[in-house]
Motif scaffolding. Structure first.
Motif, mmCIF file in Angstrom:
data_model
loop_
_atom_site.group_PDB
_atom_site.id
_atom_site.type_symbol
_atom_site.label_atom_id
_atom_site.label_comp_id
_atom_site.label_asym_id
_atom_site.label_seq_id
_atom_site.Cartn_x
_atom_site.Cartn_y
_atom_site.Cartn_z
ATOM 1 N N ASN A 84 0.834 -1.213 0.000
ATOM 2 C CA ASN A 84 0.000 0.000 0.000
ATOM 3 C C ASN A 84 0.864 1.257 0.000
ATOM 4 O O ASN A 84 0.565 2.227 -0.705
ATOM 5 C CB ASN A 84 -0.938 0.002 1.209
ATOM 6 C CG ASN A 84 -2.034 -1.047 1.097
ATOM 7 O OD1 ASN A 84 -2.364 -1.503 0.008
ATOM 8 N ND2 ASN A 84 -2.595 -1.446 2.222
ATOM 9 N N THR A 85 1.948 1.234 0.781
ATOM 10 C CA THR A 85 2.858 2.382 0.843
ATOM 11 C C THR A 85 3.533 2.630 -0.511
ATOM 12 O O THR A 85 3.835 3.773 -0.864
ATOM 13 C CB THR A 85 3.923 2.161 1.936
ATOM 14 O OG1 THR A 85 3.265 1.986 3.195
ATOM 15 C CG2 THR A 85 4.877 3.334 2.033
ATOM 16 N N SER A 86 3.754 1.562 -1.275
ATOM 17 C CA SER A 86 4.407 1.693 -2.582
ATOM 18 C C SER A 86 3.484 2.304 -3.640
ATOM 19 O O SER A 86 3.938 2.667 -4.720
ATOM 20 C CB SER A 86 4.873 0.314 -3.077
ATOM 21 O OG SER A 86 3.777 -0.453 -3.564
ATOM 22 N N GLY A 87 2.181 2.392 -3.313
ATOM 23 C CA GLY A 87 1.218 2.877 -4.292
ATOM 24 C C GLY A 87 0.488 1.749 -4.996
ATOM 25 O O GLY A 87 -0.259 1.971 -5.952
ATOM 26 N N GLY A 88 0.704 0.523 -4.501
ATOM 27 C CA GLY A 88 -0.014 -0.628 -5.031
ATOM 28 C C GLY A 88 -1.185 -0.983 -4.142
ATOM 29 O O GLY A 88 -1.563 -0.213 -3.248
ATOM 30 N N LEU A 118 -0.348 -0.417 -14.583
ATOM 31 C CA LEU A 118 -1.330 0.478 -13.978
ATOM 32 C C LEU A 118 -2.230 1.093 -15.051
ATOM 33 O O LEU A 118 -3.447 1.165 -14.889
ATOM 34 C CB LEU A 118 -0.636 1.576 -13.182
ATOM 35 C CG LEU A 118 -1.550 2.574 -12.461
ATOM 36 C CD1 LEU A 118 -2.431 1.866 -11.436
ATOM 37 C CD2 LEU A 118 -0.718 3.661 -11.782
ATOM 38 N N LYS A 119 -1.625 1.495 -16.149
ATOM 39 C CA LYS A 119 -2.398 2.087 -17.250
ATOM 40 C C LYS A 119 -3.410 1.089 -17.803
ATOM 41 O O LYS A 119 -4.582 1.437 -18.040
ATOM 42 C CB LYS A 119 -1.437 2.534 -18.362
ATOM 43 C CG LYS A 119 -2.104 3.258 -19.510
ATOM 44 C CD LYS A 119 -1.063 3.709 -20.529
ATOM 45 C CE LYS A 119 -1.722 4.382 -21.726
ATOM 46 N NZ LYS A 119 -0.718 4.785 -22.749
ATOM 47 N N ASP A 120 -2.980 -0.158 -17.986
ATOM 48 C CA ASP A 120 -3.886 -1.193 -18.487
ATOM 49 C C ASP A 120 -5.028 -1.466 -17.509
ATOM 50 O O ASP A 120 -6.188 -1.625 -17.915
ATOM 51 C CB ASP A 120 -3.122 -2.496 -18.747
ATOM 52 C CG ASP A 120 -2.191 -2.407 -19.945
ATOM 53 O OD1 ASP A 120 -2.325 -1.448 -20.737
ATOM 54 O OD2 ASP A 120 -1.319 -3.284 -20.083
ATOM 55 N N LEU A 121 -4.701 -1.505 -16.217
ATOM 56 C CA LEU A 121 -5.737 -1.774 -15.218
ATOM 57 C C LEU A 121 -6.702 -0.597 -15.101
ATOM 58 O O LEU A 121 -7.904 -0.796 -14.897
ATOM 59 C CB LEU A 121 -5.091 -2.086 -13.870
ATOM 60 C CG LEU A 121 -4.322 -3.419 -13.800
ATOM 61 C CD1 LEU A 121 -3.561 -3.545 -12.488
ATOM 62 C CD2 LEU A 121 -5.266 -4.596 -13.983
ATOM 63 N N CYS A 122 -6.196 0.620 -15.237
ATOM 64 C CA CYS A 122 -7.071 1.798 -15.233
ATOM 65 C C CYS A 122 -7.999 1.773 -16.445
ATOM 66 O O CYS A 122 -9.193 2.116 -16.341
ATOM 67 C CB CYS A 122 -6.247 3.087 -15.235
ATOM 68 S SG CYS A 122 -5.465 3.456 -13.652
ATOM 69 N N MET A 134 1.302 3.414 -7.995
ATOM 70 C CA MET A 134 2.413 2.510 -8.319
ATOM 71 C C MET A 134 3.733 3.285 -8.366
ATOM 72 O O MET A 134 4.583 3.072 -9.223
ATOM 73 C CB MET A 134 2.181 1.807 -9.655
ATOM 74 C CG MET A 134 1.085 0.777 -9.593
ATOM 75 S SD MET A 134 1.726 -0.849 -9.231
ATOM 76 C CE MET A 134 0.733 -1.808 -10.341
ATOM 77 N N GLU A 135 3.892 4.215 -7.418
ATOM 78 C CA GLU A 135 5.099 5.045 -7.386
ATOM 79 C C GLU A 135 6.360 4.195 -7.240
ATOM 80 O O GLU A 135 7.397 4.484 -7.833
ATOM 81 C CB GLU A 135 5.010 6.053 -6.241
ATOM 82 C CG GLU A 135 6.188 6.999 -6.164
ATOM 83 C CD GLU A 135 6.048 8.019 -5.041
ATOM 84 O OE1 GLU A 135 6.987 8.811 -4.869
ATOM 85 O OE2 GLU A 135 5.019 8.008 -4.336
#
Length: 201
Positions: A84-88, A118-122, A134-135
């Motif tokens: 979660n902290t990583s942006g996932g 991330l782009k595909d999932l969005c 996903m930083e």
């Protein structure tokens, strides 16, 4: 630090290789568990859900913790927090709803290819993806380390992947190996390993 560097080097080499491959090979990944043993100590390092278990006087002593993002274990809760902290995010025990382990070698789409993922999932209207950055890579190859002093009644160590651990727990595996040794003290470790795999199948 040497082991940590070795794991990172291996991960980098694998990522360099699979990033040149097409789908689905570029999504390949693996776990690893290693043990160093001398007369007094046993040191383990692991990434993923491969596990090391010590047979001590017929009992199981788990030497590693599985890196699975499950809230049912302390290690799993820590992994969820890190992700979660990583942006996932984690959905039903899977990183971004996809991968069942939170640490691994390879798995390019969660590391160098994470922005594309991330782009595909969005684009698929994944609600979690739309709220995530996903930083940083949600899947890492940083190992955990475990050290234990050896005792006279330590008998053997089982190192196995989830193919074993999804079908039996650590205590059952130690009981199986202990029984095989009691029935035939001269049996080879190769034969015991093969029998353990057959039992899992």
């Amino acid at each position: 630090q040497i082991l940590k560097d070795a794991f990172q080097f291996a991960d980098g080499a694998l990522l360099d290789h699979i990033s040149t491959l097409g789908v689905p090979e570029c999504w390949s990944g693996s776990t690893a568990t290693i043990c160093f043993i001398n007369k007094k100590k046993l040191v383990c390092a692991n990434v993923g859900d491969s596990r090391a278990v010590l047979g001590r006087n017929g009992k199981a002593v788990e030497l590693t913790q599985d890196h699975r993002p499950l809230s049912s274990s302390k290690c799993g809760r820590s992994e969820i927090e890190r992700i979660n902290t990583s942006g996932g995010w984690v959905v039903q025990g899977r990183v971004c709803g996809i991968l069942g382990v939170s640490r691994a070698f390879g798995d390019y789409e969660f590391k160098g290819g994470r922005k594309e993922l991330l782009k595909d999932l969005c684009a698929s209207s994944d609600k979690q993806a739309l709220r995530s950055s996903m930083e940083f890579p949600p899947v890492v190859a940083t190992p955990d380390f475990f050290e234990i002093n050896l005792l006279e009644n330590d008998e053997f160590v089982i190192l196995a992947s989830d193919g074993i651990w999804d079908t039996m727990n650590s205590a059952q595996a130690v009981t199986f190996v202990s029984s095989a040794l009691n029935q035939n003290p001269a049996i080879s470790m190769d034969d015991i390993a093969a029998a353990l795999v057959e039992r899992a199948i």
